[in-house]
Enzyme design. Structure first.
Site, PDB file in Angstrom:
ATOM      1  N   LYS A 203       0.860  -1.195   0.000  1.00  0.00           N
ATOM      2  CA  LYS A 203       0.000   0.000   0.000  1.00  0.00           C
ATOM      3  C   LYS A 203       0.887   1.232   0.000  1.00  0.00           C
ATOM      4  O   LYS A 203       1.870   1.311   0.735  1.00  0.00           O
ATOM      5  CB  LYS A 203      -0.868  -0.029   1.242  1.00  0.00           C
ATOM      6  CG  LYS A 203      -1.605   1.264   1.536  1.00  0.00           C
ATOM      7  CD  LYS A 203      -2.655   0.999   2.587  1.00  0.00           C
ATOM      8  CE  LYS A 203      -2.844   2.178   3.502  1.00  0.00           C
ATOM      9  NZ  LYS A 203      -3.873   1.908   4.507  1.00  0.00           N
TER      10      LYS A 203
HETATM   11  C1  R5P Z   1      -3.133   4.969   8.398  1.00  0.00           C
HETATM   12  O1  R5P Z   1      -3.002   5.330   9.469  1.00  0.00           O
HETATM   13  C2  R5P Z   1      -3.831   3.788   8.108  1.00  0.00           C
HETATM   14  O2  R5P Z   1      -2.984   2.769   7.694  1.00  0.00           O
HETATM   15  C3  R5P Z   1      -4.947   3.979   7.110  1.00  0.00           C
HETATM   16  O3  R5P Z   1      -5.472   2.716   6.927  1.00  0.00           O
HETATM   17  C4  R5P Z   1      -4.525   4.524   5.764  1.00  0.00           C
HETATM   18  O4  R5P Z   1      -3.850   5.728   5.896  1.00  0.00           O
HETATM   19  C5  R5P Z   1      -5.700   4.681   4.808  1.00  0.00           C
HETATM   20  O5  R5P Z   1      -6.600   5.598   5.280  1.00  0.00           O
HETATM   21  P1  R5P Z   1      -6.794   7.017   4.589  1.00  0.00           P
HETATM   22  O6  R5P Z   1      -7.438   6.748   3.261  1.00  0.00           O
HETATM   23  O7  R5P Z   1      -7.686   7.764   5.513  1.00  0.00           O
HETATM   24  O8  R5P Z   1      -5.451   7.648   4.418  1.00  0.00           O
END
Ligand code: R5P
Length: 294
Positions: A203
């Site tokens: 990711k």
């Molecule tokens: C981050 O703290 C987490 O891994 C979240 O799952 C990730 O950042 C995705 O969330 P967002 O789309 O709010 O950035």
């Protein structure tokens, strides 16, 4: 009672039909074992080869984030529209109905809060707990260039070893903390390192320029985080560009659960990810659903 096969029907061996041996649909995953592929098929839709992961693990370092104050009220109604939920074991046990039968990606690292150095993480779960919770994958932050870079790399490699032992994929998350760069040069380095060190998929954040170079240079599937809340059309445009530039999906949180109409937004994101819908058409769909009160 076992009985002998005394059927009068002639046996059919279909000797003229070679046994099928199909390649697995996900990039870089062909050499994985059956259980690992089966779990990945719970995360990525085998038809489109893509995923809409709904991320709401933010509380593991920043407490009740806006939109996540009541997961039972705000998030559970979104679950039917997600391919996978990304969350902590605490929220899984307390809030998510066990009848939920799509993918579960468990947050597997933790330690520091938003008040201290975020890269100082350790593994925060045992493999037997992930098995007990029927996880489809485990997620670990990796802070390339961060203060505790090596420690977070070791968290990744230990999790990969544990996961490989039991057939559970590892999602390597290229974390940027409060101030690391987010350009393509940095993300190419981070995503490639995480993949080479064994992550099953990665990711990262979308980069305005050259995202196609990092998705191409990464030998396993990439999904993008949503990041800070944007206007809905901008978030759909970012998701569309990422997909067209080679991402295998999104792992989106705030841009869905902080939307004025979260159900409409996640359904619009699905259009972009699974149906290659244009941002404008997906936004129109969002507005139609929103006006219908969905
Ligand atoms: C981050 O703290 C987490 O891994 C979240 O799952 C990730 O950042 C995705 O969330 P967002 O789309 O709010 O950035």
């Amino acid at each position: 009672m076992p009985e002998a096969d005394e059927s009068k029907k002639e046996k059919q061996y279909f000797t003229d039909i070679p046994q099928k041996s199909e390649a697995f649909f996900l990039k870089g995953s062909n050499s994985l074992d059956w259980g690992m592929k089966n779990r990945l098929s719970n995360i990525f839709d085998p038809k489109s080869g893509r995923t809409v992961m709904l991320a709401f693990d933010h509380g593991y370092f920043q407490g009740p984030t806006t939109g996540l104050e009541r997961i039972d009220v705000n998030i559970v109604p979104l679950a039917p529209y997600a391919d996978t939920l990304m969350l902590t074991r605490g929220v899984l046990r307390t809030m998510i109905p066990p009848s939920y039968n799509r993918g579960i990606v468990l947050r597997a690292s933790g330690g520091p809060s938003i008040l201290s150095e975020l890269s100082n993480e350790n593994l925060a779960i045992d493999i037997d707990e992930a098995i007990r919770l029927n996880a489809s994958a485990m997620a670990v932050q990796v802070y390339i260039g961060g203060e505790y870079e090596t420690q977070t790399i070791h968290n990744l490699t230990r999790l990969v070893d544990m996961g490989n032992r039991f057939g559970i994929p590892t999602l390597g998350v290229t974390a940027v903390g409060k101030d690391l760069a987010r350009d393509a040069k940095y993300m190419r380095l981070a995503t490639r390192m995480v993949a080479e060190l064994g992550a099953t998929y990665v990711k990262t954040y979308y980069t305005e320029k050259d995202f196609d170079t990092l998705s191409t240079a990464c030998p396993v599937p990439i999904v993008i985080a949503g990041g800070k809340k944007l206007p809905e059309l901008d978030a759909l445009t970012m998701a569309h560009r990422a997909i067209q530039d080679g991402a295998a999906g999104v792992d989106m949180g705030r841009n869905i659960f902080q939307s004025d109409a979260p159900v409409a937004m996640i359904r619009a994101v699905r259009k972009v990810v699974h149906e290659n819908e244009s941002p404008k058409a997906a936004f129109d769909y969002y507005q139609t659903l929103k006006n219908e009160g969905k």
